[in-house]
Design a protein around this motif. Structure first.
Motif, mmCIF file in Angstrom:
data_model
loop_
_atom_site.group_PDB
_atom_site.id
_atom_site.type_symbol
_atom_site.label_atom_id
_atom_site.label_comp_id
_atom_site.label_asym_id
_atom_site.label_seq_id
_atom_site.Cartn_x
_atom_site.Cartn_y
_atom_site.Cartn_z
ATOM 1 N N LEU A 189 0.830 -1.204 0.000
ATOM 2 C CA LEU A 189 0.000 0.000 0.000
ATOM 3 C C LEU A 189 0.865 1.254 0.000
ATOM 4 C CD1 LEU A 189 -3.049 0.971 0.344
ATOM 5 C CD2 LEU A 189 -2.472 1.239 2.748
ATOM 6 N N GLN A 190 1.897 1.248 0.815
ATOM 7 C CA GLN A 190 2.805 2.392 0.863
ATOM 8 C C GLN A 190 3.544 2.566 -0.460
ATOM 9 O OE1 GLN A 190 2.813 4.549 3.360
ATOM 10 N NE2 GLN A 190 1.187 3.296 4.257
ATOM 11 N N GLU A 191 3.868 1.435 -1.103
ATOM 12 C CA GLU A 191 4.559 1.519 -2.386
ATOM 13 C C GLU A 191 3.666 2.142 -3.460
ATOM 14 O OE1 GLU A 191 5.728 -2.435 -3.248
ATOM 15 O OE2 GLU A 191 7.234 -2.555 -1.654
ATOM 16 N N GLN A 192 2.357 1.919 -3.345
ATOM 17 C CA GLN A 192 1.423 2.481 -4.319
ATOM 18 C C GLN A 192 1.070 3.935 -4.025
ATOM 19 O OE1 GLN A 192 0.415 0.931 -6.995
ATOM 20 N NE2 GLN A 192 1.185 -1.112 -6.567
ATOM 21 N N GLN A 193 1.512 4.462 -2.895
ATOM 22 C CA GLN A 193 1.139 5.819 -2.486
ATOM 23 C C GLN A 193 1.580 6.866 -3.507
ATOM 24 O OE1 GLN A 193 -0.627 6.740 0.491
ATOM 25 N NE2 GLN A 193 -0.759 8.620 -0.705
ATOM 26 N N SER A 194 2.780 6.690 -4.074
ATOM 27 C CA SER A 194 3.278 7.667 -5.044
ATOM 28 C C SER A 194 2.364 7.716 -6.272
ATOM 29 C CB SER A 194 4.703 7.304 -5.471
ATOM 30 O OG SER A 194 4.744 6.004 -6.055
ATOM 31 N N GLY A 195 1.857 6.566 -6.692
ATOM 32 C CA GLY A 195 0.934 6.533 -7.822
ATOM 33 C C GLY A 195 -0.350 7.275 -7.520
ATOM 34 N N LEU A 196 -0.867 7.105 -6.301
ATOM 35 C CA LEU A 196 -2.091 7.819 -5.904
ATOM 36 C C LEU A 196 -1.846 9.323 -5.868
ATOM 37 C CD1 LEU A 196 -5.033 7.178 -4.939
ATOM 38 C CD2 LEU A 196 -4.180 7.507 -2.618
ATOM 39 N N ASN A 197 -0.686 9.727 -5.389
ATOM 40 C CA ASN A 197 -0.345 11.154 -5.369
ATOM 41 C C ASN A 197 -0.293 11.719 -6.784
ATOM 42 O OD1 ASN A 197 -0.140 10.945 -2.599
ATOM 43 N ND2 ASN A 197 2.085 10.717 -2.601
ATOM 44 N N TYR A 198 0.260 10.940 -7.708
ATOM 45 C CA TYR A 198 0.332 11.382 -9.110
ATOM 46 C C TYR A 198 -1.076 11.567 -9.677
ATOM 47 C CZ TYR A 198 0.603 10.922 -14.168
ATOM 48 O OH TYR A 198 0.424 11.109 -15.513
ATOM 49 N N LEU A 199 -1.982 10.622 -9.384
ATOM 50 C CA LEU A 199 -3.358 10.736 -9.859
ATOM 51 C C LEU A 199 -4.019 11.992 -9.304
ATOM 52 C CD1 LEU A 199 -4.676 7.056 -9.549
ATOM 53 C CD2 LEU A 199 -3.812 8.221 -11.580
ATOM 54 N N TRP B 66 -9.235 3.381 -1.404
ATOM 55 C CA TRP B 66 -7.864 3.339 -0.874
ATOM 56 C C TRP B 66 -7.870 3.556 0.647
ATOM 57 C CZ3 TRP B 66 -2.898 2.876 -3.054
ATOM 58 C CH2 TRP B 66 -1.843 3.266 -2.238
ATOM 59 N N LYS B 67 -8.573 4.609 1.079
ATOM 60 C CA LYS B 67 -8.619 4.929 2.517
ATOM 61 C C LYS B 67 -9.306 3.812 3.296
ATOM 62 C CE LYS B 67 -8.527 9.961 2.013
ATOM 63 N NZ LYS B 67 -9.275 11.221 2.235
ATOM 64 N N LYS B 68 -10.396 3.279 2.735
ATOM 65 C CA LYS B 68 -11.104 2.189 3.410
ATOM 66 C C LYS B 68 -10.208 0.971 3.532
ATOM 67 C CE LYS B 68 -15.248 -0.686 3.081
ATOM 68 N NZ LYS B 68 -16.477 -0.988 2.297
ATOM 69 N N LEU B 69 -9.486 0.666 2.453
ATOM 70 C CA LEU B 69 -8.577 -0.481 2.467
ATOM 71 C C LEU B 69 -7.468 -0.279 3.489
ATOM 72 C CD1 LEU B 69 -7.721 -3.173 1.162
ATOM 73 C CD2 LEU B 69 -6.424 -1.854 -0.511
ATOM 74 N N SER B 70 -6.913 0.929 3.531
ATOM 75 C CA SER B 70 -5.854 1.233 4.492
ATOM 76 C C SER B 70 -6.348 1.062 5.924
ATOM 77 C CB SER B 70 -5.353 2.665 4.274
ATOM 78 O OG SER B 70 -4.370 3.007 5.227
ATOM 79 N N SER B 71 -7.564 1.569 6.179
ATOM 80 C CA SER B 71 -8.153 1.445 7.515
ATOM 81 C C SER B 71 -8.418 -0.017 7.873
ATOM 82 C CB SER B 71 -9.453 2.244 7.574
ATOM 83 O OG SER B 71 -10.087 2.081 8.821
ATOM 84 N N GLN B 72 -8.929 -0.782 6.905
ATOM 85 C CA GLN B 72 -9.207 -2.202 7.146
ATOM 86 C C GLN B 72 -7.920 -2.972 7.440
ATOM 87 O OE1 GLN B 72 -11.343 -3.320 3.585
ATOM 88 N NE2 GLN B 72 -13.301 -3.324 4.661
ATOM 89 N N LEU B 73 -6.848 -2.649 6.734
ATOM 90 C CA LEU B 73 -5.580 -3.333 6.970
ATOM 91 C C LEU B 73 -5.090 -3.084 8.393
ATOM 92 C CD1 LEU B 73 -3.670 -2.793 3.604
ATOM 93 C CD2 LEU B 73 -4.374 -4.963 4.588
ATOM 94 N N VAL B 74 -5.191 -1.822 8.838
ATOM 95 C CA VAL B 74 -4.770 -1.502 10.210
ATOM 96 C C VAL B 74 -5.634 -2.256 11.212
ATOM 97 C CG1 VAL B 74 -4.615 0.334 11.918
ATOM 98 C CG2 VAL B 74 -3.853 0.760 9.582
ATOM 99 N N GLU B 75 -6.951 -2.240 10.996
ATOM 100 C CA GLU B 75 -7.868 -2.920 11.921
ATOM 101 C C GLU B 75 -7.612 -4.426 11.936
ATOM 102 O OE1 GLU B 75 -11.759 -1.889 10.673
ATOM 103 O OE2 GLU B 75 -11.597 0.220 11.271
ATOM 104 N N HIS B 76 -7.436 -5.006 10.761
ATOM 105 C CA HIS B 76 -7.216 -6.454 10.686
ATOM 106 C C HIS B 76 -5.903 -6.849 11.363
ATOM 107 C CE1 HIS B 76 -10.180 -7.619 7.265
ATOM 108 N NE2 HIS B 76 -10.693 -6.732 8.096
ATOM 109 N N CYS B 77 -4.864 -6.047 11.149
ATOM 110 C CA CYS B 77 -3.572 -6.348 11.784
ATOM 111 C C CYS B 77 -3.698 -6.266 13.304
ATOM 112 C CB CYS B 77 -2.495 -5.386 11.279
ATOM 113 S SG CYS B 77 -1.897 -5.749 9.608
ATOM 114 N N GLN B 78 -4.338 -5.207 13.781
ATOM 115 C CA GLN B 78 -4.507 -5.046 15.224
ATOM 116 C C GLN B 78 -5.340 -6.184 15.803
ATOM 117 O OE1 GLN B 78 -6.211 -1.128 15.646
ATOM 118 N NE2 GLN B 78 -4.222 -0.103 15.553
ATOM 119 N N LYS B 79 -6.441 -6.523 15.119
ATOM 120 C CA LYS B 79 -7.307 -7.590 15.597
ATOM 121 C C LYS B 79 -6.560 -8.922 15.631
ATOM 122 C CE LYS B 79 -11.262 -9.546 16.660
ATOM 123 N NZ LYS B 79 -11.910 -9.318 17.960
ATOM 124 N N LEU B 80 -5.814 -9.195 14.572
ATOM 125 C CA LEU B 80 -5.075 -10.455 14.496
ATOM 126 C C LEU B 80 -3.990 -10.514 15.567
ATOM 127 C CD1 LEU B 80 -5.297 -12.970 12.806
ATOM 128 C CD2 LEU B 80 -3.591 -12.037 11.232
#
Length: 439
Positions: A225-235, A265-279
């Motif tokens: 996700l962090q690697e794709q951040q530059s692409g999102l910034n370009y868009l 993107w934001k929803k996915l980022s939030s879900q990843l944080v929540e899933h990692c914390q939950k796990l």
């Protein structure tokens, strides 16, 4: 055809006129009246002149008709071409924001502009014909009006097609570069794949190694996700640039497209944080319970070793006291550890409710065996304690009895050793026996 025969007929007329002239001259020389022949020759020449004039007028009229027909045929062809362009323009789809579609429409529109532009020299020639017909006074009164109506129609259609070309060119020039489309496609595909992965249940409790692997996969997604951040910034930057130059419809389209991607993107980022914390929380709970279970099993194994030791012989008070002390310590340990076991049972029940069915079944079996082993071990410890206590009590009581008997025997021995056992009469002996019985 008459015009082609005219030259031949004219030569014959000339031959006839010369013959008549010769004949008239001969008749005059002979004194014969030649007026009738002379008059006939003059009438024939006069009629020939009238015929030639009539033929010329008729040819001019036919040529005029032909010019009019040719003019209107050309005008009709031009009108059809203009109408075709007009109908094509009416059937064009609404402006799209797809680069490929816009590029295709722009090419077709340019072809139409070039085709209409190529008609202008022909229109100019037709205009010259119109003026020529008008100057000769041969053209009908409506010819000029028809030509003006056509040129007005042509100019309007030509202007509309050029305006369409300009509109498409403006849109095409403001469209994002190919890099934008490639970046958008890459990020959209990546988000879709990541959403599909998160849609698969991965937060249920299962084997610790599996949960560890799942956490690693989630953390890998976070890194990606962090690697794709530059692409999102370009868009984001590109869409802002488009909004400054592109028409509102195009700008809104790309703005909506980016907002949709950014939202996912934001929803996915939030879900990843929540899933990692939950796990991680689930793993910590499982590791804590597994450590408690391991500790309990180890402690019970040590207790089992103690319980299997050889029982001390009755009367060995030192070993009895030592083992009784150990049993009492174990009883204290049981009372201390019992809350921990209760905590394991409560935590295990919560984990079981959040675990995968197969793992939940194994955990339930493990907890059941643990509690069964615990209950059995507790009963054994309590029974061992009571047995040791009873054995020690008996040993102490026996030792007391032996001590008292030893004292009595010592006292009796001393007393009897000092006693004179010589009796003079049977009565004295009988009394001595009675005293011994009492003692």
């Amino acid at each position: 055809a008459i015009e082609r025969e005219k030259a031949e007929k004219f030569r014959k007329l000339q031959d006839a006129s010369r013959s008549a002239q010769t004949l008239v001259e001969q008749m005059v020389n002979e004194g014969v009246n030649a007026d009738s022949i002379k008059q006939a020759s003059e009438q024939l020449n006069s009629r020939w002149i009238e015929f030639c004039q009539l033929l010329s007028e008729r040819l001019n009229w036919l040529e005029y008709q032909n010019n009019i027909i040719t003019f209107y045929n050309q005008l009709q062809q031009l009108e059809q071409m203009t109408t075709t362009a007009e109908n094509w323009l009416k059937t064009q789809p609404t402006t799209t924001s797809e680069p490929t579609a816009i590029k295709s429409q722009l090419k077709i529109c340019k072809d139409e502009v070039n085709r209409l532009s190529a008609l202008q020299p022909q229109i100019e020639r037709l205009k010259i014909q119109s003026i020529a017909l008008k100057e000769k006074g041969q053209g009908p009164v409506f010819l000029d009006a028809d030509f003006v109506a056509f040129t007005n129609h042509f100019n309007q259609v030509f202007a509309d097609v050029q305006a369409r070309e300009k509109e498409l060119q403006t849109i095409f020039d403001t469209l994002p570069p190919m890099r934008y489309q490639e970046t958008m496609s890459t990020i959209r595909t990546w988000i879709q794949q990541s959403e599909n992965k998160l849609a698969i249940p991965q937060l249920s409790v299962t084997e610790y190694e599996i949960m560890e692997q799942r956490l690693g996969e989630l953390q890998a997604l976070q890194s990606s996700l962090q690697e794709q951040q530059s692409g999102l910034n370009y868009l984001s930057t590109t869409v802002k640039e488009i909004s400054k130059k592109a028409p509102s419809e195009i700008s809104q389209k790309y703005q909506s497209e980016f907002e949709e991607i950014e939202g996912r993107w934001k929803k996915l980022s939030s879900q990843l944080v929540e899933h990692c914390q939950k796990l991680e929380e689930q793993m910590n709970k499982l590791r804590k319970i597994q450590n408690h279970i391991k500790t309990l099993k180890k402690w019970m194994a040590e207790v089992d070793v103690f319980l299997k030791e050889e029982w001390p012989a009755l009367g060995d008070s030192e070993i009895l006291k030592k083992q009784l002390k150990q049993c009492r310590l174990l009883v204290n340990d049981i009372q201390t550890i019992q809350p921990s076991l209760n905590s394991v049972n409560e935590g295990g029940q919560k984990i079981k409710n959040e675990a995968e069915p197969e793992f939940a079944s194994r955990l339930e079996t493990e907890l059941k065996e643990l509690n069964t082993q615990w209950d059995y071990m507790c009963r054994q410890v309590y029974a061992r304690k009571e047995a040791l206590k009873g054995g020690l009590d008996k040993t102490v009581s026996l030792q007391k009895d032996l001590s008292e008997m030893h004292e009595w025997m010592t006292q009796a021995e001393e007393e009897y050793l000092e006693r004179d056992f010589e009796y003079k009469t049977p009565d004295e002996l009988q009394r001595a026996v009675e005293e011994m019985k009492v003692k």
